[in-house]
Design a protein around this motif. Sequence first.
Motif, short mmCIF file in Angstrom:
data_model
loop_
_atom_site.label_atom_id
_atom_site.label_comp_id
_atom_site.label_asym_id
_atom_site.label_seq_id
_atom_site.Cartn_x
_atom_site.Cartn_y
_atom_site.Cartn_z
N ASN A 1 0.96 -1.37 -0.07
CA ASN A 1 -0.11 0.10 -0.09
C ASN A 1 1.09 1.18 0.07
O ASN A 1 0.63 2.22 -0.75
CB ASN A 1 -1.04 0.14 1.11
CG ASN A 1 -2.27 -0.98 0.95
OD1 ASN A 1 -2.37 -1.46 -0.15
ND2 ASN A 1 -2.74 -1.36 2.10
N ILE B 1 -10.05 3.09 3.00
CA ILE B 1 -9.36 4.34 2.94
C ILE B 1 -9.86 5.21 3.94
O ILE B 1 -11.16 5.74 3.31
CB ILE B 1 -8.61 5.06 1.60
CG1 ILE B 1 -7.97 3.84 1.09
CG2 ILE B 1 -7.89 6.10 2.06
CD1 ILE B 1 -7.40 4.58 -0.58
N ILE C 1 -4.90 3.47 5.37
CA ILE C 1 -5.13 2.58 4.34
C ILE C 1 -5.34 1.31 5.06
O ILE C 1 -4.19 0.87 5.70
CB ILE C 1 -4.12 2.53 3.35
CG1 ILE C 1 -3.80 3.97 2.67
CG2 ILE C 1 -4.41 1.64 2.30
CD1 ILE C 1 -2.69 3.61 1.77
#
Length: 537
Positions: free
Chosen positions: A27, A357, A368
């Motif tokens: 991420n 998110i 995230i």
Amino acid sequence: MSFNRANNIKQLAKEELDVLILGGGINGAVAAASLAAKGVKVGLIDKGDFAGATSSNSSNLAWGGIKYLESHEYKLVNKLCKSRNNLMKHYPSSVTEVRFLTTIQKGFRFPVWFVFMGTLAYWLFGRLFTMAPKYLTRKAIKQLEPNIEVSGAQAGFEYSDAFLKDNDSRFVFNFIATAAKKSAIVANYVESVKAVRENNQWVIDAKDNTTEETFTIKAKTLINACGPLVDQVNKSTKQKTSHHHLFSKGVHLTVERISKEHRVLAFFASDGRLFFVLPMGSKTCIGTTDNQVKSHNATVTDEDRQFILDNANTLLALDKPLTKEDIIAERCGVRPLAIEAEEGVADWVALSRKHAIDVNKQDKHISIFGGKLTDCINVGDEVADIVKDLGVSMQKNDSLWYGEPSDTVKSRFMKAMVEVDKLTPKGALEPLSTRFWRRYAEDAFTLLEAIKKDPSKAELALEHTEFTWAEIDWVAENEMIVNLDDLLRRRSKATLVIRKEDLDNAKGLEAVSKRLFGEKAEQKVAEFRNSTNFNRI
């Protein structure tokens, strides 16, 4: 592009960033690559090595989530299949189609024809991008894979998904490198000790975990991409979010190669959950477990090992049963599953790997949650849109921030490598050209020139691995290696396919360490040999 840690740390302390990302897993890596391509002044730090946790413990698959059809999450399957196809299209050397051979045992909760219809639906969700599913009788299964035990099977089928040719952490690192080439300032082994919002900016007290030295980083926006540690970090920064994580532990064991074919064998384990026998270079990976745990600090237990071995011995027709002595290496990680609630009261088994998110617009803070490698491009795009909405200027409109270089560039490289390929070390699984291009993309031209200038650079640097001296030279200068585990566990899959004692005593270990660490080489070798990381028994 700078992969000099000391210089990058100085830059982090000097620059006022638009965005600082905490966490160098998938991420964080895609967020950095996406933002850097759009001209955002972005920094990324990780308290350990890049891809050091969940992002180095997956099944090395980029799959469209076929199991989510059972829970009727059709939108998610559609999205994941689209994302998988996108990865295959833009990373043809790294993310390739692989056939799954699934055997349905007698007494399974659904009729085999019904499950096969699900594979056809999955193929349609995948926009017919892969080979079509194929129904298999018990006889056909045995002909394709003699090592499958079919006495307790009804029938089976083949379908397609995608597979990482290298390992998950290598794939993540290449996004880190992409971000760095676009001027992102990245540093591993740098920890955020404290982060507070002051005077419309984030002030982060950071520590270099290799020297214990502290410094300050300032950024307008802070992104928490710490994977399993997202909740813990949010607590320290006083961020309240609508999502939090539950954890599912996954364990994989590596054994000698079981199938001669490059095919994933998929079964339903004794508890009804998916169980894979996966190709991993010259070895085979089996697993995974799926157990809820309270902490991200999960380890492999004897119960985990026995569960995997028992299922493998039941579902496979082997010359002799697998035992603990057959385990070459093992790895354990937790899947952070995003849940929208204050308490973990959901059916955690039914939770999918979809990401979430959360945004605090006032503090310019982004968290995230969840996610999986397959969906990584969507995460990068979404984060960039959110950062733009928070008022950060996008100086460029580079929408295609990911992917391998063009076929024209690849063709030029392959033609130039024809003579060099003749120097491929004996016993290598593939030509140098294939390996170099997949791992280093356009940077492989540098390796090519080094070998042309000095053919000895094509020689094997470290016994049992495929590293040439040209690669070691490149890695030493450009991949921010702090410990031998960074090279052998995350920039490559060496410790996942080679026994610990073989690596500890490998010819060339001291020489490679000398090239990487200089006068600290002896210390680094000793640390590696004495380490008790969970992926090495």
